[in-house]
Write a protein that holds these residues in place. Structure first.
Motif, short mmCIF file in Angstrom:
data_model
loop_
_atom_site.label_atom_id
_atom_site.label_comp_id
_atom_site.label_asym_id
_atom_site.label_seq_id
_atom_site.Cartn_x
_atom_site.Cartn_y
_atom_site.Cartn_z
N ARG A 66 0.84 -1.20 0.00
CA ARG A 66 0.00 0.00 0.00
C ARG A 66 0.88 1.26 0.00
O ARG A 66 0.61 2.22 -0.73
CB ARG A 66 -0.93 -0.02 1.21
CG ARG A 66 -1.96 1.11 1.22
CD ARG A 66 -2.92 0.97 2.38
NE ARG A 66 -3.84 -0.16 2.18
CZ ARG A 66 -3.84 -1.27 2.93
NH1 ARG A 66 -2.98 -1.40 3.93
NH2 ARG A 66 -4.70 -2.23 2.69
N ASP A 91 -7.49 -7.47 -0.31
CA ASP A 91 -6.57 -6.35 -0.08
C ASP A 91 -5.58 -6.22 -1.23
O ASP A 91 -5.30 -5.10 -1.70
CB ASP A 91 -5.80 -6.56 1.24
CG ASP A 91 -6.65 -6.28 2.47
OD1 ASP A 91 -7.70 -5.62 2.31
OD2 ASP A 91 -6.26 -6.70 3.56
N ILE A 95 -5.35 -2.91 -3.59
CA ILE A 95 -4.12 -2.12 -3.59
C ILE A 95 -3.62 -1.91 -5.02
O ILE A 95 -3.03 -0.88 -5.34
CB ILE A 95 -3.04 -2.83 -2.75
CG1 ILE A 95 -3.38 -2.73 -1.26
CG2 ILE A 95 -1.66 -2.22 -3.00
CD1 ILE A 95 -2.54 -3.64 -0.40
#
Length: 206
Positions: A66, A91, A95
């Motif tokens: 990130r 995630d 990202i």
């Protein structure tokens, strides 16, 4: 291709370095063992691809990715992990990671690195099978309301399948330059950053 390997198991990272450098076109610039090192090493070396584990002490691979993506939007990150946890997959997609493969799919690592370097998205078969259910969104959505026409929608579908611009151009009988132009227009219309986010968006609104 110049890469960095990040894994909290130094034996794994050293072994990967030895194996990957057996390929004449792969150079391992550096090894790291946690997310903080990943960020620092990326800032220093700017590799073609960052090959990184997810679960690590201190800053995780997700947290590092990130931060790296924030500072370097053009970064290409390939996650290599033993975990196929649903939350990690989501995630990684959100990202903008270029790939997520499992360590047990060892023979796929080199091809995956080459694919990511060439701008393709790479997700192992086990991961791909999970994506639709993980990010399914049952709300009705109309692409036409965003100005997306039928040809653009077909291009979105091809991108969601992980096809390269060259492969898409052959399917649509258009030049790769035209495909790139179409993609740029689509991203602007949907207010998305890159083809990975576009693939996630597609699955969310099926």
């Amino acid at each position: 291709m110049k890469i960095i390997i990040i894994d909290d198991d130094r034996l794994v990272s050293s072994s990967l370095k030895t194996i990957l450098e057996a390929s004449p076109d792969i150079t391992v610039l550096a090894l790291g063992s946690d997310g903080a090192e990943a960020v620092s090493l990326y800032d220093t070396y700017h590799p073609d691809v960052l090959l990184m584990d997810i679960r690590m002490n201190g800053m995780t691979g997700i947290e590092a990715a990130r931060e790296i993506r924030r500072k370097h939007p053009d970064s290409k990150i390939l996650f290599l992990t033993t975990f196929s946890d649903d939350e990690y997959i989501i995630d990684a997609l959100n990202i903008g990671a270029k790939g997520y493969i499992l360590k047990q799919d060892f023979e796929s690592i080199v091809p995956a690195l080459h694919a990511v370097e060439n701008g393709q998205n790479v997700f192992g078969n086990e991961i791909i099978s999970k994506i639709p259910d993980l990010i399914a969104n049952k709300q009705q959505f109309s692409y036409s309301d965003c100005g997306i026409n039928e040809k653009e929608l077909r291009l979105i579908e091809y991108i969601a399948k992980g096809m390269s611009n060259k492969e898409i151009s052959e399917c649509l009988y258009l030049s790769e330059g035209t495909i790139r132009n179409y993609l740029s227009v689509i991203l602007d219309k949907l207010e998305l950053r890159d083809r990975t986010q576009l693939a996630v968006f597609y699955y969310q609104h099926r």
